[in-house]
Design an enzyme around this catalytic site. Structure first.
Site, PDB file in Angstrom:
ATOM      1  N   PRO A  88      55.155 -12.342  80.840  1.00 27.45           N
ATOM      2  CA  PRO A  88      54.526 -11.859  82.024  1.00 27.45           C
ATOM      3  C   PRO A  88      55.313 -10.387  82.308  1.00 27.45           C
ATOM      4  O   PRO A  88      56.503 -10.407  82.205  1.00 27.45           O
ATOM      5  CB  PRO A  88      54.601 -12.911  82.921  1.00 27.45           C
ATOM      6  CG  PRO A  88      55.524 -13.839  82.647  1.00 27.45           C
ATOM      7  CD  PRO A  88      55.646 -13.553  81.211  1.00 27.45           C
ATOM      8  N   ASP A  89      54.236  -9.467  82.559  1.00 31.02           N
ATOM      9  CA  ASP A  89      54.918  -8.183  83.038  1.00 31.02           C
ATOM     10  C   ASP A  89      54.934  -8.227  84.600  1.00 31.02           C
ATOM     11  O   ASP A  89      54.170  -8.208  85.330  1.00 31.02           O
ATOM     12  CB  ASP A  89      53.879  -7.074  82.627  1.00 31.02           C
ATOM     13  CG  ASP A  89      54.222  -5.848  83.360  1.00 31.02           C
ATOM     14  OD1 ASP A  89      55.392  -5.674  84.043  1.00 31.02           O
ATOM     15  OD2 ASP A  89      53.430  -4.792  83.241  1.00 31.02           O
ATOM     16  N   PHE A  90      56.360  -8.441  85.173  1.00 29.18           N
ATOM     17  CA  PHE A  90      56.412  -8.681  86.465  1.00 29.18           C
ATOM     18  C   PHE A  90      56.610  -7.385  87.313  1.00 29.18           C
ATOM     19  O   PHE A  90      56.625  -7.314  88.549  1.00 29.18           O
ATOM     20  CB  PHE A  90      57.833  -9.416  86.796  1.00 29.18           C
ATOM     21  CG  PHE A  90      59.159  -8.718  85.970  1.00 29.18           C
ATOM     22  CD1 PHE A  90      59.836  -8.042  86.733  1.00 29.18           C
ATOM     23  CD2 PHE A  90      59.622  -9.351  84.821  1.00 29.18           C
ATOM     24  CE1 PHE A  90      60.940  -7.419  86.275  1.00 29.18           C
ATOM     25  CE2 PHE A  90      60.620  -8.771  84.284  1.00 29.18           C
ATOM     26  CZ  PHE A  90      61.359  -7.919  85.010  1.00 29.18           C
ATOM     27  N   ASN A  93      63.827  -3.943  78.826  1.00 36.35           N
ATOM     28  CA  ASN A  93      63.504  -5.502  79.040  1.00 36.35           C
ATOM     29  C   ASN A  93      64.529  -6.296  78.894  1.00 36.35           C
ATOM     30  O   ASN A  93      65.701  -5.566  78.438  1.00 36.35           O
ATOM     31  CB  ASN A  93      62.665  -5.653  77.716  1.00 36.35           C
ATOM     32  CG  ASN A  93      61.239  -4.882  78.027  1.00 36.35           C
ATOM     33  OD1 ASN A  93      60.944  -4.606  78.909  1.00 36.35           O
ATOM     34  ND2 ASN A  93      60.625  -4.698  76.713  1.00 36.35           N
ATOM     35  N   HIS A 120      68.805  -2.817  81.479  1.00 39.75           N
ATOM     36  CA  HIS A 120      68.914  -3.659  82.841  1.00 39.75           C
ATOM     37  C   HIS A 120      69.609  -4.822  82.470  1.00 39.75           C
ATOM     38  O   HIS A 120      69.297  -5.970  83.227  1.00 39.75           O
ATOM     39  CB  HIS A 120      67.324  -3.667  83.269  1.00 39.75           C
ATOM     40  CG  HIS A 120      66.643  -2.666  83.768  1.00 39.75           C
ATOM     41  ND1 HIS A 120      65.152  -2.623  83.892  1.00 39.75           N
ATOM     42  CD2 HIS A 120      67.140  -1.505  84.024  1.00 39.75           C
ATOM     43  CE1 HIS A 120      64.955  -1.445  84.330  1.00 39.75           C
ATOM     44  NE2 HIS A 120      66.042  -0.919  84.436  1.00 39.75           N
TER      45      HIS A 120
END
Ligand code: ZN
Length: 248
Positions: free
Chosen positions: A33-35, A105, A122
């Site tokens: 999912p793309d949060f 990602n 990140h």
């Protein structure tokens, strides 16, 4: 489209030093999912908080059980598989057509696909640290507890173990930023893949590359602030990489 794809191939083959920046759009092709997207996890509420709040370091320190309880950010190996973007980038590296892949990602899929030169801006859960005594723990040691939604604790001191993911309120790794600075000066081609370029400082990397004379190729479903700088602009990541898969 075909003409533009042929131009992309020519750019890749003619580049002296190509690099890539990847974002959530690359992960969503693997079902993650793309949060950050409007319909992503940030629109859901957890404990009356946004996911963005749960991903802040202050909330993590006070309530690590919220983060682990979501069972989203730490996933067992094999739950998600690399897709065509990951595998083609890895093959391009092997063929000396691609240098460093910078990624926003945290899912480690570039590494899983075989890319060696990956900078995770990140961070990721490949490594983890005790917040109290600083002891380091590999993924394998926390994965079972974390994937059950429980808070992994340091066997030495009982402190909370935190994945080396960059939370809101934390600084990005200095080595990663130095590498980004170096590579954006050095590259003559940068592929910007599946990112809307709104999260800093990753968003400024293509701008720096362009300022130093690199060509930008932007592949993203939504518009980005740097579209006017792009030598080539595509919207369909999957289509572009299925083409490259056959031609590289
Ligand atoms: Zn400890």
């Amino acid at each position: 489209m075909q003409e533009k794809l042929d131009q992309l191939l020519a750019l890749l083959k003619g580049a002296r030093h190509a690099i890539a920046l990847t974002g959530a759009g690359v992960s969503t092709l693997s079902g993650i999912p793309d949060f950050r997207s409007a319909n992503g996890l940030y629109s859901q509420d957890w404990h009356g908080m946004s996911v963005e709040e749960i991903l802040s370091i202050d909330v993590f320190r006070a309530h690590p059980e919220y983060f682990y309880g979501m069972k989203i950010f730490v996933q067992p190996e094999g739950k998600y598989q690399p897709n065509v973007v990951h595998t083609v980038l890895a093959r391009m590296e092997e063929k000396h057509l691609m240098g460093t892949v910078f990624t926003q990602n945290i899912d480690r899929l570039h590494t899983l696909a075989g890319s060696k030169d990956v900078v995770e801006l990140h961070g990721s859960a490949s490594t983890n640290h005790c917040l109290k005594c600083g002891a380091a723990y590999p993924f394998a040691q926390i994965v079972e507890t974390a994937c059950q939604g429980n808070v992994p604790r340091c066997p030495k001191c009982g402190g909370v173990i935190k994945p080396d993911i960059v939370f809101y309120g934390e600084n990005l790794d200095e080595n990663a930023l130095d590498r980004a600075d170096e590579e954006t000066r050095r590259c003559d081609l940068m592929l910007v893949l599946g990112t809307s370029l709104v999260v800093q400082p990753a968003a400024s990397l293509p701008f720096m590359a362009a300022r130093h004379g690199a060509k930008l190729v932007i592949v993203n479903a939504q518009p980005t602030p740097l579209d006017s700088y792009a030598a080539l602009r595509f919207t369909d990541l999957k289509a572009v990489f299925e083409f490259l898969d056959k031609n590289i």
